[in-house]
Design a protein around this motif. Structure first.
Motif, mmCIF file in Angstrom:
data_model
loop_
_atom_site.group_PDB
_atom_site.id
_atom_site.type_symbol
_atom_site.label_atom_id
_atom_site.label_comp_id
_atom_site.label_asym_id
_atom_site.label_seq_id
_atom_site.Cartn_x
_atom_site.Cartn_y
_atom_site.Cartn_z
ATOM 1 N N GLU A 54 0.831 -1.203 0.000
ATOM 2 C CA GLU A 54 0.000 0.000 0.000
ATOM 3 C C GLU A 54 0.867 1.255 0.000
ATOM 4 N N ARG A 55 1.924 1.252 0.791
ATOM 5 C CA ARG A 55 2.820 2.410 0.868
ATOM 6 C C ARG A 55 3.527 2.626 -0.464
ATOM 7 N N ILE A 56 3.948 1.554 -1.113
ATOM 8 C CA ILE A 56 4.604 1.666 -2.414
ATOM 9 C C ILE A 56 3.629 2.223 -3.439
ATOM 10 N N ASP A 57 2.381 1.769 -3.411
ATOM 11 C CA ASP A 57 1.373 2.302 -4.334
ATOM 12 C C ASP A 57 1.163 3.799 -4.112
ATOM 13 N N GLU A 58 1.117 4.225 -2.827
ATOM 14 C CA GLU A 58 0.968 5.647 -2.530
ATOM 15 C C GLU A 58 2.159 6.442 -3.058
ATOM 16 N N LYS A 103 2.260 9.437 -5.872
ATOM 17 C CA LYS A 103 2.857 10.750 -5.624
ATOM 18 C C LYS A 103 3.942 11.066 -6.643
ATOM 19 N N THR A 104 4.744 10.068 -6.976
ATOM 20 C CA THR A 104 5.818 10.268 -7.950
ATOM 21 C C THR A 104 5.245 10.636 -9.309
ATOM 22 N N GLU A 105 4.194 9.954 -9.701
ATOM 23 C CA GLU A 105 3.567 10.251 -10.988
ATOM 24 C C GLU A 105 3.011 11.674 -11.000
#
Length: 116
Positions: free
Chosen positions: A53-57, A61-63
């Motif tokens: 979940e943290r990686i998806d968040e 944000k990066t995108e």
């Protein structure tokens, strides 16, 4: 006398059965290890889910930041072209554009000597 012996035999048999039943009901080291492994793997699965979940968040944000940077780059390129056009127009009518303020240090790595 046989009554006493048979009572003793029944008592011993009862004690052995109780001991054996208690031993069979007791959990072995292997059982404890299996349960510990199960608890650890469940905790690891939860932790992996949280990390996913943290990686998806972070990817979202990066995108978003990449889109903002791309938009800012396009805006800067547009503004540079606009300033060049205005400077060229001012010079074409025989005037000199006002002197530019010095470039701030953090911006120097991005702004090269443009002939404005």
């Amino acid at each position: 006398m046989w009554t006493a012996v048979s009572g003793g035999v029944v008592g011993v048999a009862s004690a052995v059965a109780t001991f054996w039943g208690g031993r069979a009901a007791r959990r072995t080291r292997r059982d404890h290890r299996r349960d510990d492994f199960k608890a650890i793997t469940e905790r690891m699965d939860k932790e992996f889910d949280r990390r996913d979940e943290r990686i998806d968040e972070l990817e979202a944000k990066t995108e978003l930041q990449e889109q903002r940077l791309e938009g800012a780059s396009v805006a800067i390129i547009y503004l540079i072209g606009r300033v060049r056009g205005l400077t060229g127009y001012i010079r074409s009518v025989g005037m000199e554009p006002p002197a530019a303020d010095p470039v701030p240090d953090p911006a120097k790595q991005f702004i090269h000597d443009f002939d404005l």
